[in-house]
Each structure stands twice: as structure tokens, then as C-alpha cells.
Design an enzyme around this catalytic site. Structure first.
Site, PDB file in Angstrom:
ATOM      1  N   ASP A  55      82.466  -8.102  34.741  1.00  0.00           N
ATOM      2  CA  ASP A  55      82.539  -6.935  33.868  1.00  0.00           C
ATOM      3  C   ASP A  55      83.878  -6.225  34.023  1.00  0.00           C
ATOM      4  O   ASP A  55      84.210  -5.353  33.232  1.00  0.00           O
ATOM      5  CB  ASP A  55      81.383  -5.976  34.201  1.00  0.00           C
ATOM      6  CG  ASP A  55      81.316  -4.790  33.254  1.00  0.00           C
ATOM      7  OD1 ASP A  55      81.402  -5.013  32.025  1.00  0.00           O
ATOM      8  OD2 ASP A  55      81.177  -3.652  33.739  1.00  0.00           O
TER       9      ASP A  55
ATOM     10  N   GLU B 229      93.207  -4.303  32.790  1.00  0.00           N
ATOM     11  CA  GLU B 229      92.341  -3.880  31.687  1.00  0.00           C
ATOM     12  C   GLU B 229      93.120  -2.969  30.743  1.00  0.00           C
ATOM     13  O   GLU B 229      93.951  -2.187  31.197  1.00  0.00           O
ATOM     14  CB  GLU B 229      91.103  -3.147  32.241  1.00  0.00           C
ATOM     15  CG  GLU B 229      90.188  -4.049  33.059  1.00  0.00           C
ATOM     16  CD  GLU B 229      88.916  -3.334  33.516  1.00  0.00           C
ATOM     17  OE1 GLU B 229      88.719  -2.162  33.152  1.00  0.00           O
ATOM     18  OE2 GLU B 229      88.122  -3.963  34.232  1.00  0.00           O
TER      19      GLU B 229
ATOM     20  N   HIS C 154      83.908  -4.139  30.689  1.00  0.00           N
ATOM     21  CA  HIS C 154      83.697  -3.004  31.593  1.00  0.00           C
ATOM     22  C   HIS C 154      82.572  -2.096  31.061  1.00  0.00           C
ATOM     23  O   HIS C 154      82.758  -0.900  30.821  1.00  0.00           O
ATOM     24  CB  HIS C 154      84.978  -2.187  31.777  1.00  0.00           C
ATOM     25  CG  HIS C 154      85.022  -1.461  33.081  1.00  0.00           C
ATOM     26  ND1 HIS C 154      86.190  -1.258  33.794  1.00  0.00           N
ATOM     27  CD2 HIS C 154      84.054  -0.880  33.835  1.00  0.00           C
ATOM     28  CE1 HIS C 154      85.930  -0.590  34.906  1.00  0.00           C
ATOM     29  NE2 HIS C 154      84.637  -0.347  34.931  1.00  0.00           N
ATOM     30  N   LEU C 155      81.401  -2.698  30.948  1.00  0.00           N
ATOM     31  CA  LEU C 155      80.248  -1.990  30.393  1.00  0.00           C
ATOM     32  C   LEU C 155      79.314  -1.437  31.467  1.00  0.00           C
ATOM     33  O   LEU C 155      78.263  -0.901  31.141  1.00  0.00           O
ATOM     34  CB  LEU C 155      79.439  -2.947  29.499  1.00  0.00           C
ATOM     35  CG  LEU C 155      80.156  -3.529  28.274  1.00  0.00           C
ATOM     36  CD1 LEU C 155      79.216  -4.465  27.525  1.00  0.00           C
ATOM     37  CD2 LEU C 155      80.643  -2.411  27.361  1.00  0.00           C
ATOM     38  N   GLY C 156      79.687  -1.570  32.738  1.00  0.00           N
ATOM     39  CA  GLY C 156      78.776  -1.202  33.815  1.00  0.00           C
ATOM     40  C   GLY C 156      78.149   0.164  33.679  1.00  0.00           C
ATOM     41  O   GLY C 156      76.963   0.351  33.936  1.00  0.00           O
ATOM     42  N   ALA C 157      78.932   1.138  33.243  1.00  0.00           N
ATOM     43  CA  ALA C 157      78.416   2.504  33.128  1.00  0.00           C
ATOM     44  C   ALA C 157      78.084   2.877  31.691  1.00  0.00           C
ATOM     45  O   ALA C 157      77.816   4.042  31.399  1.00  0.00           O
ATOM     46  CB  ALA C 157      79.446   3.486  33.686  1.00  0.00           C
TER      47      ALA C 157
ATOM     48  N   ASP D 161      78.957  -5.283  54.914  1.00  0.00           N
ATOM     49  CA  ASP D 161      79.478  -3.932  54.732  1.00  0.00           C
ATOM     50  C   ASP D 161      79.722  -3.349  56.116  1.00  0.00           C
ATOM     51  O   ASP D 161      78.768  -3.115  56.868  1.00  0.00           O
ATOM     52  CB  ASP D 161      78.483  -3.062  53.961  1.00  0.00           C
ATOM     53  CG  ASP D 161      79.050  -1.699  53.575  1.00  0.00           C
ATOM     54  OD1 ASP D 161      79.885  -1.167  54.340  1.00  0.00           O
ATOM     55  OD2 ASP D 161      78.668  -1.178  52.512  1.00  0.00           O
TER      56      ASP D 161
ATOM     57  N   ILE E 267      75.640   1.909  44.874  1.00  0.00           N
ATOM     58  CA  ILE E 267      75.271   0.944  43.845  1.00  0.00           C
ATOM     59  C   ILE E 267      74.784  -0.355  44.478  1.00  0.00           C
ATOM     60  O   ILE E 267      73.763  -0.923  44.068  1.00  0.00           O
ATOM     61  CB  ILE E 267      76.468   0.682  42.907  1.00  0.00           C
ATOM     62  CG1 ILE E 267      76.823   1.970  42.149  1.00  0.00           C
ATOM     63  CG2 ILE E 267      76.147  -0.441  41.923  1.00  0.00           C
ATOM     64  CD1 ILE E 267      78.091   1.879  41.332  1.00  0.00           C
TER      65      ILE E 267
ATOM     66  N   CYS F 169      80.790  -6.500  39.044  1.00  0.00           N
ATOM     67  CA  CYS F 169      80.687  -5.326  38.167  1.00  0.00           C
ATOM     68  C   CYS F 169      81.259  -4.102  38.879  1.00  0.00           C
ATOM     69  O   CYS F 169      80.915  -2.963  38.530  1.00  0.00           O
ATOM     70  CB  CYS F 169      79.234  -5.075  37.773  1.00  0.00           C
ATOM     71  SG  CYS F 169      78.521  -6.365  36.750  1.00  0.00           S
TER      72      CYS F 169
END
Length: 533
Positions: free
Chosen positions: A258, A263, A281-284, A173, A154, A232
Site C-alpha cells: 500500500d 509517492e 496508500h489507502l491504509g487510512a 519488536d 497497529i 501497509c
């Protein structure tokens, strides 16, 4: 009998039909995941469990899942699955990390725009009949520096989109190679440099012990004043209390979240702060992503249950359907080799060394290792499998080493397995013939050619006359039929072995009679998981 799968959360009808079309019996109960007791009562009837986020695959649920082989999560996050408990029970846990990648990345970009231009606040103000044009002064993304924490699947898509927006992108990373960074058009940096340089920071890393609160109060203080932060990925990556204080002090100019540490997030120190954008939590949450991950998990679970192919597993090496077809006999050979040394070894094992030669050295060695370790561990734990075996070996402190080499002998390929204990080393080698049947080709350095059967007898002795006669006569007198008889010796008059493949298990009194002859140093009955033809 067809494998059975329970779908305990809402999946699309298309995904459910995938199971049916593949020949899997499926029960669609989209609300049962919320009823822990009812789910626990019926889970023992199923080979597979397909879930989203509502179902909690806890240790208690997994303990009741006596026949479960695979848990499939339609989505990337598996916070609701007790992976260690599943691994110990030999249950594969797989997710669908690519089905919602674009959707999640797009949401992160949308959140970045939203916080840069204060769109939610401006929208609410305008809905209220106000015209506060001068209140909402935004900033451009063009030519700004974006710091990406986690440049995997992602995060990589976010990097690509940000470069297209003509942003300067720096990425932290530990697993990002310089070559991959160059492909993405980003600069690889350490975390402190990213914090000091970035105008925007977006997180795309899993939640682990190392990444928890990666944006702590200390690290937030290191950021460039006026930075805007987007998360996110996973709640818990940011210390939300510390972020709230940094927003109030002006160190952080804005934030878009997000995901939250707890939660559903019904309360948060970030709620109602100026220039904080929050979504549930709308990422997907796009129709395309939900359909994609649902279909993908159905395909992956069906492939595993019907062919043994493993994709996107979190506790098992992946094995494609093509690999499974080619590697099947070699996986079985690795398990047989492990079963031999496991049954022969009574003392604690310190190390397992596996040598792969020739054609097998180019196969999926991680999966082959799992099969070999499982074969060894089954001697003391019959319920172990390729998933749980490496966990058990690690818990016991057993070191596993792998060597691969080009073809070195008469066989196109072979596997040699050696176990090390405080008292000795024990090794066995095998190959797969053109008929697809595994065979033992060497034991204790002595060359043999032994077909593998469900019931076998292994003996060691000095190379003296009368061994064959004694074995044959004793078996015959006690009604044990010999299907195959293999002998081998290191040199004339030296150490010798015999391996008998018999039709039925050998009774203990027969073993005792052979030992009583004084001709054998060792007489050991062995059992192997060989399909009956």
C-alpha cells in the site's frame, strides 16, 4: 485574544467546527497547502497549523512561522513535517496515532487475503470474460505462521485479528515486552527467526534509520521460500528492487504493498508482476478514519492552545488537561529555578541534575524537566521554550539527570535544581505553597523563604552588621521600591545571602554603588516571567 489556527488541507466540517466550538479562530483553506509561497506568506499570522499529507511543513515554512506554536497532523505519518526544524523553533508537532489504527490494520488483513487468494488478478481476469478457475490456486491463512515486524498500536491490532483467524503469530519488536506478547497471544522472536519461520510477513513499524530497508536483499534471502509479504506501514521499509527480483526468482510467492519509497508511485519495479497487489496508500482511507483523525487533531490542538495540555506530541512529553491544571504552578516553579541558575551561570554548563521530592515526584517529570531546562536556556536565548530547550541542551552536550524520592522534610514536595560546570556546582530549591504560588526555599544550601517577582536582586556577603541598612538606603536613595526582602545565612558570621523583590528593573548605576561599598561579594539583578496580578 483567541488563538488562530489555519487548516491548510481538507478536514471535515465537523473537525473545523470543533475549533470554533472550543473558542479558537479558524481559517479553513483546504487548497493553500499545495501553494508553498502563498502558505509561507500567511503562516506568520497563526498559532496553529492543521494538516494532512498535502501540506509540506518544511524548514523554510517553519522559519517563516514566527507565531506558530503547534502543527497538528490528522493521521499518523509526519514525513511531511520537518520535526527537527520545528523543535528548534519551539513548535510542538503532534499526530493522531490511534484514529486510523483499526482502518490501517484491517487494510493489512485485507491485503493478506488478497495476495493469498490472488483476488485482484482473478477479478481482472473474470471481468475480461475469462473463466480461469485453475489458474488461481490460493493458500489458506488458517494454521499459517504470520510474522509481524512491529507490534505496536497497529501491529498489535493485526496480531489480534490474525490470532482470531487461527494463525500462528510471531513478532519482532525490540520494545515488545514478554507480558504484552502473552496478552496478544504471540511469540516474541528475533528478526532472523521470524524471516525463517513466517509464511506471511507484515510490516508495522515507522521508517527510521534502523528500519529503512529492513527487508533488504540480504534479509529477503533469509525468508522461508514461498513467503508472502505485506507492507501497509511506510515506503522504504522494503528494498523494492530486491523484492522484485525475489518475486521473479520464486523466493517470494507474492506481495501486497500500500506504500512505496516514492509517492505518488507512478512507476515501480513491482508493477505488473504476477501476484503483486498494489494500492495507492489507502491504509487510512475510510470515511470513519478520516473523520476520527480530523476530529482528534482539532481537539488536541485546541486543548494545547487553550489549556496547555499536550497529547500525542512527537517532540514534547504529553501533558493531559488534568495534569496541566495540577502541574501548572510546579511547571512555573521549575522554570523559575532554571531561570535563576541560568542567569547566575556565565560558564558552559556540563550537567543539569533535578531532584523531585514528595508530591511532585509523582507528577510528569519529563515535562517538568523540559520546563527547568527551558528556564536555564532562556538566559542566553529568550526565544527558547519547553520544546526547543532539550534539543539545545543535547546539542551542547549537557547531561540531564533526574532523581525522585518520597517526602523527606517539612514541605509536601519540592524541586531542587543543580547545574554543574567546570568551576562549580550551583543549586537552588523551591516549592509551591497552598496559594499556588512558587517560592524559593534554598539557595547554595542556605534556607530562605522568598516570594518570586518579575524583578529581583540577589546578593552574597559575609554575615556582618549593616547589610540590610546599606541595601535599603541605596534602594531608597535611587527610587527603587522594595516589595519583599529575604535574608538567609549558613551560620552566624558565615556566608549570607539576600534576595530582594523590587517593583522595577534595577539600574546598573545602583548595582555599581552597592559593589563599591565593598560589603558584597556578588550583586546580581534577576528577571523572572511572573504574570502581573
Amino acid at each position: 485574544m483567541a488563538p488562530r489556527v489555519l487548516v491548510s488541507d481538507k478536514l471535515s466540517e465537523t473537525a473545523v467546527q470543533v475549533f470554533r466550538d472550543r473558542g479558537v479562530d479558524v481559517d479553513y483553506m483546504p487548497d493553500i497547502g499545495k501553494d508553498k509561497e502563498k502558505l509561507r506568506d500567511i503562516i506568520g499570522q497563526y498559532d496553529g497549523l492543521a494538516i494532512r499529507s498535502a501540506t509540506k511543513a518544511t524548514e523554510k515554512l517553519i522559519a517563516a512561522a514566527d507565531t506558530l506554536k503547534v502543527i497538528g497532523r490528522a493521521g499518523i505519518g509526519v514525513d511531511n513535517v520537518d520535526i527537527p526544524a520545528a523543535s528548534k523553533k519551539g513548535i510542538i508537532v503532534m499526530n493522531t496515532p490511534f484514529g486510523n489504527s483499526i482502518t490501517t490494520a484491517e487494510h493489512a488483513i485485507a491485503m493478506m487475503f488478497a495476495v493469498a487468494r490472488q483476488i485482484p488478478e482473478a477479478s481482472a481476469s473474470t471481468h475480461d470474460g475469462k473463466w480461469e478457475k485453475n489458474r488461481f490456486m490460493g493458500v489458506e491463512l488458517f494454521n499459517k505462521t504470520l510474522g509481524v515486524i512491529g507490534a505496536g498500536n497497529i501491529g498489535g491490532i493485526v496480531c489480534d485479528r490474525a490470532v482470531a483467524l487461527q494463525m500462528k503469530v510471531v513478532a519482532f519488536d525490540p520494545f515488545l515486552s514478554e507480558e504484552r506478547a502473552k496478552q496478544l497471544g504471540v511469540t516474541k522472536v528475533e528478526l532472523d527467526e521470524l524471516l525463517a519461520r513466517a509464511d506471511f510477513i507484515t510490516l508495522h513499524t515507522p521508517l527510521t534509520d534502523k528500519t529503512r530497508n529492513i527487508l533488504s536483499a540480504e534479509n529477503l534471502a533469509k525468508t522461508k521460500k514461498g513467503v508472502r509479504i505485506i507492507n501497509c506501514a511506510r515506503g522504504g521499509l522494503i528494498d523494492e528492487d530486491a523484492l522484485a527480483e525475489a518475486l521473479k526468482s520464486g523466493q517470494i510467492a507474492g506481495a501486497a504493498l500500500d506504500v512505496f519509497a516514492t509517492e505518488p508511485a507512478t512507476a515501480s519495479p513491482l508493477f505488473h508482476l504476477p501476484n503483486v497487489v498494489v494500492t495507492p496508500h489507502l491504509g487510512a482511507s475510510t470515511s470513519e478514519a478520516q473523520e476520527n483523525v480530523a476530529i482528534q487533531v482539532a481537539e488536541q490542538m485546541s486543548d494545547y492552545l487553550l489549556t496547555g495540555a499536550v497529547q500525542n506530541a512527537l517532540n514534547m512529553p504529553s501533558v493531559t488537561a488534568e495534569e496541566a491544571a495540577i502541574m501548572g504552578p510546579w511547571l512555573k516553579l521549575a522554570e523559575h529555578l532554571g531561570a535563576f541558575v541560568g542567569q547566575m551561570t556565565d560558564e558552559p554548563i556540563k550537567a543539569i541534575n533535578v531532584l523531585y521530592d514528595g508530591v511532585v515526584s509523582e507528577m510528569n517529570l519529563a515535562a517538568l524537566n523540559c520546563a527547568a531546562i527551558a528556564g536555564i536556556m532562556k538566559a542566553t536565548n529568550p526565544d527558547v521554550n519547553m520544546v526547543s530547550a532539550p534539543i539545545i541542551a543535547k546539542e551542547r552536550g549537557i547531561k540531564v539527570a533526574t532523581t525522585n524520592q518520597a517526602k523527606s522534610g517539612v514541605f509536601d514536595g519540592y524541586i531542587k535544581l543543580t547545574v554543574v560546570t567546570d568551576q562549580r556546582e550551583r543549586s537552588i530549591a523551591g516549592t509551591v505553597f497552598s496559594d499556588g504560588k512558587p517560592r524559593f526555599i534554598q539557595i547554595k544550601g542556605i534556607n530562605i523563604d522568598a516570594e518570586i517577582g518579575s524583578h529581583m536582586l540577589y546578593t552574597t556577603n559575609e554575615d556582618v552588621p549593616g547589610i540590610i541598612g546599606t541595601l535599603g538606603q541605596t534602594m531608597g536613595e535611587n527610587g527603587v521600591n522594595i516589595a519583599n526582602f529575604t535574608l538567609g545565612r549558613s551560620a552566624r558570621g558565615d556566608n549570607a545571602i539576600a534576595l530582594l523583590y523590587v517593583d522595577d528593573p534595577i539600574p546598573q548605576p545602583v548595582i555599581d554603588k552597592l559593589m563599591a561599598t565593598g560589603m558584597f561579594q556578588q550583586v546580581k539583578p534577576l528577571a523572572f516571567d511572573v504574570p502581573t496580578s
